[in-house]
Enzyme design. Structure first.
Site, PDB file in Angstrom:
ATOM      1  N   ASP A  21       0.667  -1.221   0.251  1.00 29.15           N
ATOM      2  CA  ASP A  21       0.132  -0.032  -0.038  1.00 29.15           C
ATOM      3  C   ASP A  21       1.071   1.291  -0.112  1.00 29.15           C
ATOM      4  O   ASP A  21       0.399   2.290   0.296  1.00 29.15           O
ATOM      5  CB  ASP A  21      -0.898   0.013   1.263  1.00 29.15           C
ATOM      6  CG  ASP A  21      -2.042  -1.112   1.122  1.00 29.15           C
ATOM      7  OD1 ASP A  21      -2.150  -1.722  -0.048  1.00 29.15           O
ATOM      8  OD2 ASP A  21      -2.483  -1.387   2.243  1.00 29.15           O
TER       9      ASP A  21
HETATM   10  C1  LIG Z   1       5.746   6.572  -1.177  1.00 26.66           C
HETATM   11  O1  LIG Z   1       4.866   6.086  -0.180  1.00 26.66           O
HETATM   12  C2  LIG Z   1       4.949   6.954   1.003  1.00 26.66           C
HETATM   13  C3  LIG Z   1       4.159   6.465   2.030  1.00 26.66           C
HETATM   14  O2  LIG Z   1       2.813   6.116   1.655  1.00 26.66           O
HETATM   15  C4  LIG Z   1       4.616   8.341   0.578  1.00 26.66           C
HETATM   16  O3  LIG Z   1       4.535   9.372   1.628  1.00 26.66           O
HETATM   17  C5  LIG Z   1       5.255   9.013  -0.672  1.00 26.66           C
HETATM   18  O4  LIG Z   1       4.914  10.249  -0.993  1.00 26.66           O
HETATM   19  C6  LIG Z   1       5.251   7.859  -1.698  1.00 26.66           C
HETATM   20  N1  LIG Z   1       6.240   8.400  -2.669  1.00 26.66           N
HETATM   21  C7  LIG Z   1       5.850   8.237  -4.011  1.00 26.66           C
HETATM   22  C8  LIG Z   1       7.137   8.735  -4.998  1.00 26.66           C
HETATM   23  O5  LIG Z   1       4.825   8.028  -4.162  1.00 26.66           O
END
Ligand SMILES: *[C@@H]1O[C@H](CO)[C@@H](O)[C@H](O)[C@H]1NC(C)=O
Ligand SMILES: *[C@@H]1O[C@H](CO)[C@@H](O)[C@H](O)[C@H]1NC(C)=O
Ligand SMILES: *[C@@H]1O[C@H](CO)[C@@H](O)[C@H](O)[C@H]1NC(C)=O
Ligand SMILES: *[C@@H]1O[C@H](CO)[C@@H](O)[C@H](O)[C@H]1NC(C)=O
Ligand SMILES: *[C@@H]1O[C@H](CO)[C@@H](O)[C@H](O)[C@H]1NC(C)=O
Ligand SMILES: *[C@@H]1O[C@H](CO)[C@@H](O)[C@H](O)[C@H]1NC(C)=O
Ligand SMILES: *[C@@H]1O[C@H](CO)[C@@H](O)[C@H](O)[C@H]1NC(C)=O
Ligand SMILES: *[C@@H]1O[C@H](CO)[C@@H](O)[C@H](O)[C@H]1NC(C)=O
Ligand SMILES: *[C@@H]1O[C@H](CO)[C@@H](O)[C@H](O)[C@H]1NC(C)=O
Ligand SMILES: *[C@@H]1O[C@H](CO)[C@@H](O)[C@H](O)[C@H]1NC(C)=O
Ligand SMILES: *[C@@H]1O[C@H](CO)[C@@H](O)[C@H](O)[C@H]1NC(C)=O
Ligand SMILES: *[C@@H]1O[C@H](CO)[C@@H](O)[C@H](O)[C@H]1NC(C)=O
Length: 465
Positions: free
Chosen positions: A214
């Site tokens: 998730d």
């Molecule tokens: C990756 O997942 C984290 C936690 O859900 C989130 O804060 C972050 O923005 C995400 N990064 C990308 C590049 O989607």
């Protein structure tokens, strides 16, 4: 010896319900959590190349994305990078059960399943030498919880899910109360480390946030690096261990299902730290490796012919197969008792394993219980192959999802496989079951198969035993 029935009697009716209810109520869960006590058997059996084997799986990341992640690169620099390690199917659950039983049983979905008691698993192999084993499933509410999920109880986000818990899906484990108490959570992991009660084999599953399901590779790899760095400070976890970091499957289904994997731990000789191993491996290789390491028999399924991690095969003298992966996908299912969606159709027949005098790649033959149970049947597939292989190819999968050629379950490069590893349903009612199982016919025989969810909601006392 404590039997399942005795445990049910002592722990009360709540446990009896939970054993068969895919969606127990919170009060049922709390009642069980108050009574069920974890167990942490230990042992000290020498192996060929390591004394402990721990595997940690993340979720749904393509090889290219994982290999480009900075924390994955960092972890790889501390061990051996496996550049040719393959998942065996989509979606998640068939991969997890493969790691426990050497077969995916044609599973092509993530639903609530109970695999019949006559199917043996790695637990039976380890038990032959009293090698202690366990599972650590982050946020499982109590040892041996059998429900479909246990969500974050504040925001109900995905957290613990049964589909990522390989052993609990097998009735040969779930019908044995003492085995269930070895399927624990991360609180128990830290307790076992502190109390020096670690098992020699464990499957470690982070929750749906930490495992990337998730979230994403950046988040999960940051979590994994922190987790590994903490574990490394505990020499009873680390020093004599081989630790496999891998992913259940790629995110995108049409591509080759190769997943970025790393071997870590104190069992890795210093001169191999930071090296690359391009031998062909699959999720079945962890079984074959464990069998070779502790001189255990095979389950006679795809663990039989699976390649063995070089760390061990170099010491046993086994020569791994070279596999031409140029047209390999390993991204589709086939006909079997757990297949039900668009990729294939349902068949009630459980595949028969090898039961002859095959030595298998580990060299120690087939588990006696497997021979005793299945010996009258001819093996269903060519399980001596290092790749899932079909002896009656062409008969059981209709176009357009047919395999190429006449031999391999190579999977298909087909845009109709448009799914991704993130689209698997979180709800147990999200998939359409075939008539053969949704009628409850399988569970009403008291033996096997999918517990029909709509039915079980009204029959919480349906017996497993
Ligand atoms: C990756 O997942 C984290 C936690 O859900 C989130 O804060 C972050 O923005 C995400 N990064 C990308 C590049 O989607
Ligand atoms: C882990 O399991 C123990 C029982 O062994 C339970 O008391 C505890 O609440 C569980 N921890 C979590 C985070 O669910
Ligand atoms: C399981 O997941 C469903 C759907 O998200 C949720 O409604 C339910 O509360 C969860 N069950 C538990 C025990 O957490
Ligand atoms: C998963 O576990 C982590 C701790 O390892 C926690 O921060 C996170 O909130 C958990 N996820 C959910 C949905 O509860
Ligand atoms: C239950 O599991 C334990 C531990 O794996 C094993 O020693 C025992 O033989 C099992 N009991 C039965 C009845 O299968
Ligand atoms: C584990 O290995 C480290 C590093 O080699 C060493 O300092 C430590 O003494 C070892 N611990 C045990 C319990 O063997
Ligand atoms: C295994 O042996 C081969 C050939 O001698 C060598 O290149 C390789 O580094 C060894 N690998 C391991 C993990 O021991
Ligand atoms: C055992 O293996 C040998 C050859 O390795 C074969 O000739 C024999 O038929 C096998 N026996 C059984 C019972 O499969
Ligand atoms: C194993 O159990 C399944 C489900 O009960 C049954 O259909 C099958 O015939 C059994 N196989 C053997 C060899 O006993
Ligand atoms: C089974 O697979 C092995 C390894 O790929 C191959 O050598 C053997 O010929 C196959 N056997 C049959 C009967 O197809
Ligand atoms: C796929 O089928 C084609 C045509 O029959 C054949 O040339 C090719 O070798 C096959 N590939 C594999 C991996 O079997
Ligand atoms: C799959 O097929 C598409 C076009 O149909 C092609 O662009 C792609 O390269 C193929 N993928 C692989 C891994 O062969």
């Amino acid at each position: 010896m404590q039997s399942a029935i005795l445990l049910l009697a002592s722990a009360g009716a709540a446990v009896a319900q939970l054993a068969t209810t895919s969606e127990p109520s919170l009060s049922q869960i709390q009642q069980a959590a108050a009574t069920v006590v974890p167990s942490s058997p230990t042992s000290n059996v020498e192996g060929v190349a390591f004394k402990q084997f721990y595997q940690i799986w993340l979720e749904n990341i393509d090889y290219s994305a994982a290999s480009g992640d900075e924390n994955q690169k960092y972890l790889a620099s501390k061990g051996i990078t496996l550049t040719n390690y393959w998942a065996v199917a989509h979606p998640s659950e068939p991969n997890y059960i493969s790691s426990a039983a050497g077969d995916q049983f044609a599973l092509d979905n993530d639903d609530f399943w109970q695999i019949p008691e006559n199917v043996s698993t790695v637990a039976d192999l380890l038990d032959t030498k009293k090698i202690s084993w366990g599972e650590y499933q982050e946020h499982s509410p109590y040892p041996g919880f059998q429900g479909f999920n246990y969500s974050n109880q504040e925001n109900f986000a995905n957290d613990y899910v049964r589909k990522h818990n390989p052993l609990v899906i097998f009735d040969s484990v779930a019908s044995n109360a003492s085995r269930l108490t070895q399927i624990k959570n991360f609180t128990n992991l830290w307790d076992d480390i502190k109390n020096d009660k670690l098992p020699q084999w464990a499957f470690i599953t982070p929750n749906m946030t930490d495992d990337a399901h998730d979230t994403n590779i950046t988040f999960a790899s940051t979590w994994e690096r922190g987790f590994i760095e903490e574990l490394e400070t505990h020499s009873n976890f680390w020093n004599e261990s081989l630790i496999l970091l891998t992913f259940d499957e790629t995110e995108h289904y049409p591509i080759s299902n190769k997943v970025f994997s790393i071997l870590l731990g104190g069992a890795i000789p210093k001169d191999l730290v930071g090296t690359v191993d391009d031998t062909f491996y699959t999720h079945y290789s962890s079984l074959a490796t464990v069998q070779a390491n502790w001189r255990l028999p095979s389950l006679g399924r795809w663990d039989c012919g699976a390649n063995i991690f070089q760390l061990v095969s170099n010491k046993t003298g086994y020569t791994n197969y070279e596999v031409d992966t140029s047209n390999l996908y390993l991204n589709s299912s086939f006909i079997g008792p757990l297949s039900q969606n668009v990729y294939s159709k349902y068949s009630s027949t459980w595949a028969a394993p090898l039961t002859g005098n095959q030595t298998c790649s580990a060299g120690h033959g087939i588990l006696q219980a497997v021979k005793d149970t299945w010996g009258k049947l001819a093996p269903t597939y060519n399980y001596t192959s290092p790749v899932p292989y079909d002896t009656d190819a062409g008969k059981d999968v209709s176009t357009p999802f047919s395999r190429n050629g006449t031999t391999w379950f190579t999977g298909v490069n087909d845009t109709k496989l448009a799914g991704t590893g993130t689209s698997d349903g979180a709800s147990p009612t999200s998939s359409t079951a075939p008539a053969a199982t949704s009628s409850g016919a399988a569970s009403s025989t008291g033996t096997t198969g999918k517990l029909a969810l709509a039915v079980s909601a009204f029959l919480p006392f349906l017996a497993v035993f």
